[in-house]
Design an enzyme around this catalytic site. Structure first.
Site, PDB file in Angstrom:
ATOM      1  N   ASP A   1       0.816  -1.216   0.000  1.00 39.72           N
ATOM      2  CA  ASP A   1       0.000   0.000   0.000  1.00 39.72           C
ATOM      3  C   ASP A   1       0.847   1.262   0.000  1.00 39.72           C
ATOM      4  O   ASP A   1       2.067   1.215   0.193  1.00 39.72           O
ATOM      5  CB  ASP A   1      -0.959  -0.001   1.209  1.00 39.72           C
ATOM      6  CG  ASP A   1      -0.274  -0.417   2.505  1.00 39.72           C
ATOM      7  OD1 ASP A   1       0.974  -0.337   2.574  1.00 39.72           O
ATOM      8  OD2 ASP A   1      -0.979  -0.823   3.442  1.00 39.72           O
TER       9      ASP A   1
ATOM     10  N   HIS B   1      -6.787  -4.894  10.290  1.00 41.38           N
ATOM     11  CA  HIS B   1      -6.540  -4.655   8.865  1.00 41.38           C
ATOM     12  C   HIS B   1      -5.257  -5.342   8.404  1.00 41.38           C
ATOM     13  O   HIS B   1      -4.331  -5.544   9.179  1.00 41.38           O
ATOM     14  CB  HIS B   1      -6.557  -3.160   8.501  1.00 41.38           C
ATOM     15  CG  HIS B   1      -5.378  -2.360   8.936  1.00 41.38           C
ATOM     16  ND1 HIS B   1      -5.408  -0.991   9.066  1.00 41.38           N
ATOM     17  CD2 HIS B   1      -4.109  -2.717   9.269  1.00 41.38           C
ATOM     18  CE1 HIS B   1      -4.221  -0.561   9.441  1.00 41.38           C
ATOM     19  NE2 HIS B   1      -3.423  -1.582   9.573  1.00 41.38           N
TER      20      HIS B   1
HETATM   21  P1  PGA Z   1       2.495  -1.670  12.915  1.00 41.46           P
HETATM   22  O1  PGA Z   1       1.362  -1.587  11.826  1.00 41.46           O
HETATM   23  O2  PGA Z   1       3.457  -2.715  12.444  1.00 41.46           O
HETATM   24  O3  PGA Z   1       3.108  -0.303  12.920  1.00 41.46           O
HETATM   25  O4  PGA Z   1       1.833  -2.052  14.206  1.00 41.46           O
HETATM   26  C1  PGA Z   1       0.813  -2.749  11.349  1.00 41.46           C
HETATM   27  C2  PGA Z   1      -0.291  -2.423  10.384  1.00 41.46           C
HETATM   28  O5  PGA Z   1      -0.987  -1.414  10.577  1.00 41.46           O
HETATM   29  O6  PGA Z   1      -0.473  -3.196   9.423  1.00 41.46           O
END
Ligand code: PGA
Length: 251
Positions: free
Chosen positions: A67, A138
């Site tokens: 993304d 997500h």
């Molecule tokens: P993070 O984010 O690794 O910073 O916890 C994970 C995500 O939002 O997919």
């Protein structure tokens, strides 16, 4: 799903990097799906170390990131293109032409999404997709919804995601509200998946993802249907999984 519980973040990162490194050893022209956020940083650091020690080369590797924020260009320090350069690409021998990240500055979102899907197909699909997971479940930027969005698309970010990601921005108002993300089908078409989660704040989400009902309200739960998923957790993220749960996963 295979579930591996590592004792801490260091060990989790090493295990993830070792799996990716084996993939590249077995198939030097592997197609990797890559993720951003805090969780994969240790994995990328390990991969750079393995590269520096001469264990792996990325010369023939092709990558697709999950993304990108809409409206940020690759020079913007908060963009995922910038993150990937800082964390990985600037330190390895990957060819620039083999790096794919959705263009957050596109003037034609529909075309950008369509072309991203086409490029993944032309590369013959993703061999191994690395995923983090949001507290809201997500994967990529596929936010909780009433349905699974299949293909690469424009996403309106969840309040929870905007709040969580505001730690990387000067203020919460600077966090983009939109992003381009691979869809659930795009992710599910990967031949194998590694999902990483670290820290107690992910424990409840992980429990649901692995053991509770499959629902677009917790997008990662769909991974229960994928035939080749390895979940690597540290002890804190695995807090709500019992010994019995883990044994059942092995059976
Ligand atoms: P993070 O984010 O690794 O910073 O916890 C994970 C995500 O939002 O997919």
């Amino acid at each position: 799903m295979r579930v591996i519980v590592a004792k801490d973040y260091e060990e989790l990162s090493k295990k993830a990097a070792n799996i990716i490194s084996s993939q590249i050893t077995l198939k030097p022209n592997s197609v990797l799906g890559l993720a951003t956020g805090s969780t994969p940083i240790g994995t990328y650091r390990e991969l750079v170390r393995l590269y520096n020690e001469g264990n792996i080369s990325f010369k023939e590797v092709v990558t697709f990131n999950l993304d990108e924020y809409y409206g940020l260009d690759s020079n913007n320090q908060q963009s995922y293109a910038y993150y990937m350069n800082q964390q990985l690409f600037n330190h390895i021998d990957i060819k620039k032409d083999n790096i794919n990240i959705p263009n957050g500055m596109t003037e034609d979102i529909g075309l950008e999404c369509k072309n991203y899907e086409k490029k993944i197909r032309q590369a013959n699909g993703i061999d191994i997709q690395l995923l983090g997971i949001g507290r809201n479940g997500h994967i990529g930027f596929n936010e909780p919804d009433v349905k699974f969005e299949a293909l690469t698309h424009l996403v309106e970010l969840d309040e929870d995601t905007i709040k969580a990601n505001s730690r990387f921005f000067a203020s919460i108002d600077d966090v983009p509200k939109l992003a381009i993300s691979m869809g659930i089908k795009t992710i599910m078409q990967s031949r194998s998946i590694i999902l990483l989660a670290s820290g107690a704040e992910k424990a409840k989400t992980i429990h649901h993802m692995i053991l509770e009902k499959i629902t677009p309200e917790l997008p990662a739960s769909v991974l229960q249907l994928h035939p080749n998923v390895t979940v690597i957790l540290d002890e804190e993220a695995a807090l709500l999984l019992t010994e019995g749960d883990l044994l059942e996963m092995e059976a």
